[in-house]
Design a protein around this motif. Structure first.
Motif, short mmCIF file in Angstrom:
data_model
loop_
_atom_site.label_atom_id
_atom_site.label_comp_id
_atom_site.label_asym_id
_atom_site.label_seq_id
_atom_site.Cartn_x
_atom_site.Cartn_y
_atom_site.Cartn_z
N SER A 1 58.83 36.95 15.47
CA SER A 1 59.01 35.51 15.79
C SER A 1 57.60 34.74 16.18
CB SER A 1 60.22 35.10 16.79
OG SER A 1 60.77 35.00 16.03
N LEU A 2 57.05 35.46 17.14
CA LEU A 2 55.57 35.51 17.92
C LEU A 2 54.90 34.68 16.90
CD1 LEU A 2 55.96 36.70 21.67
CD2 LEU A 2 56.17 34.19 20.70
N LYS A 3 54.71 35.28 16.24
CA LYS A 3 53.64 35.30 15.24
C LYS A 3 54.09 35.23 13.98
CE LYS A 3 52.17 41.26 15.63
NZ LYS A 3 51.77 42.20 15.25
N GLN A 4 54.97 34.14 13.70
CA GLN A 4 55.00 33.44 13.09
C GLN A 4 55.22 31.80 13.67
OE1 GLN A 4 59.40 34.73 11.72
NE2 GLN A 4 58.44 35.75 10.31
N GLY A 5 54.78 31.26 15.29
CA GLY A 5 54.74 30.59 15.48
C GLY A 5 55.89 30.24 16.16
N LEU A 6 56.89 30.71 16.19
CA LEU A 6 58.44 30.21 16.58
C LEU A 6 58.33 31.14 18.33
CD1 LEU A 6 60.27 31.81 12.98
CD2 LEU A 6 59.18 29.34 14.34
N GLY A 7 59.60 30.32 18.82
CA GLY A 7 59.69 30.80 20.57
C GLY A 7 59.23 29.95 21.36
N TYR A 8 58.07 28.62 20.72
CA TYR A 8 56.99 28.75 21.96
C TYR A 8 57.45 27.29 22.67
CZ TYR A 8 53.49 31.66 19.84
OH TYR A 8 53.66 32.65 19.91
N ASP A 9 57.61 27.38 24.06
CA ASP A 9 58.89 25.98 24.71
C ASP A 9 57.99 24.66 25.33
OD1 ASP A 9 60.96 28.93 25.75
OD2 ASP A 9 59.18 28.64 26.19
N SER A 10 56.94 25.64 25.17
CA SER A 10 56.07 24.46 26.33
C SER A 10 54.83 24.53 25.54
CB SER A 10 55.72 25.18 27.23
OG SER A 10 57.05 25.56 28.54
N TRP A 11 54.42 23.52 25.95
CA TRP A 11 53.14 22.85 25.03
C TRP A 11 51.93 21.96 25.59
CZ3 TRP A 11 51.94 24.90 19.59
CH2 TRP A 11 53.19 25.06 19.69
N GLY A 12 50.24 22.55 25.08
CA GLY A 12 49.69 20.92 25.80
C GLY A 12 49.34 19.99 25.15
N GLN A 13 48.72 19.60 25.51
CA GLN A 13 48.34 17.73 24.67
C GLN A 13 47.69 17.70 24.32
OE1 GLN A 13 46.85 18.85 27.76
NE2 GLN A 13 44.80 18.24 27.20
N GLY A 14 46.70 18.73 23.86
CA GLY A 14 45.86 19.24 22.92
C GLY A 14 44.20 18.88 23.15
N THR A 15 43.70 19.63 22.40
CA THR A 15 41.80 19.22 22.80
C THR A 15 40.91 19.47 21.60
OG1 THR A 15 39.50 19.96 24.08
CG2 THR A 15 41.17 21.79 23.19
N GLN A 16 40.62 17.98 21.17
CA GLN A 16 40.19 18.33 19.51
C GLN A 16 38.60 18.93 19.75
OE1 GLN A 16 41.16 16.11 17.21
NE2 GLN A 16 39.71 17.00 16.15
N VAL A 17 38.58 19.72 18.48
CA VAL A 17 37.63 20.33 18.16
C VAL A 17 36.95 20.04 16.55
CG1 VAL A 17 36.76 22.13 17.06
CG2 VAL A 17 38.11 22.34 18.97
N THR A 18 35.63 19.21 16.90
CA THR A 18 35.87 18.76 15.62
C THR A 18 33.87 19.72 14.80
OG1 THR A 18 36.14 15.97 16.30
CG2 THR A 18 34.28 16.79 14.77
N VAL A 19 34.24 19.78 13.71
CA VAL A 19 32.50 21.21 13.53
C VAL A 19 32.28 20.14 12.12
CG1 VAL A 19 31.65 23.54 11.91
CG2 VAL A 19 33.86 23.13 14.37
N SER A 20 30.58 19.71 11.89
CA SER A 20 29.88 18.78 11.53
C SER A 20 29.57 19.86 10.20
CB SER A 20 29.29 18.03 12.12
OG SER A 20 28.57 18.83 13.47
N SER A 21 29.11 19.76 9.85
CA SER A 21 28.32 20.59 8.18
C SER A 21 26.97 20.26 8.62
CB SER A 21 29.13 20.56 6.99
OG SER A 21 29.21 18.98 6.62
#
Length: 127
Positions: free
Chosen positions: A107-127
């Motif tokens: 389940s964890l490898k499928q992205g299931l069962g996670y019950d607490s999340w952060g707010q996120g951080t943006q990553v931008t990769v320029s070419s």
């Protein structure tokens, strides 16, 4: 419940590196599997890496395998994502998540069962 706060995102050129951090507070996550997810604009949030509570077992999706490394420091209640050889397609908001209630490895490898999340951080990769 646990509060997760990501940091370390930013703008980087293709081929560059970034190290994301996820600081946990409110409770210890030393016995908790942790994951990193990302969400690109217009796309669903997807799992990219998982680490066991001890740090002894890790899992990566094919899209980041060999380029990204997940690690943790249980003494600091933190999880990290070292990203190297970044590509423009890595551009996304990156989230860390905790599996507090337990779940199977499958389940964890499928992205299931996670019950607490952060707010996120943006990553931008320029070419």
């Amino acid at each position: 419940q646990v509060l997760l706060v990501e940091s370390g995102g930013g703008l980087v050129q293709a081929g560059g590196s970034l190290r994301l951090s996820c600081a946990a507070s409110g409770r210890a996550v030393s016995s908790t599997p942790m994951g990193w997810f990302r969400q690109a604009p217009g796309k669903e949030r997807t799992l990219i890496a998982v680490i066991s509570w001890s740090g002894g077992t890790t899992y990566y999706t094919d899209s980041v395998k060999g380029r990204f490394t997940i690690s943790r420091d249980n003494a600091k209640n933190a999880v990290y994502l070292q990203m190297s050889s970044l590509k423009p397609e890595d551009t996304a908001t990156y989230y860390c998540a905790a599996n507090l209630r337990g779940g199977s490895c499958t389940s964890l490898k499928q992205g299931l069962g996670y019950d607490s999340w952060g707010q996120g951080t943006q990553v931008t990769v320029s070419s």
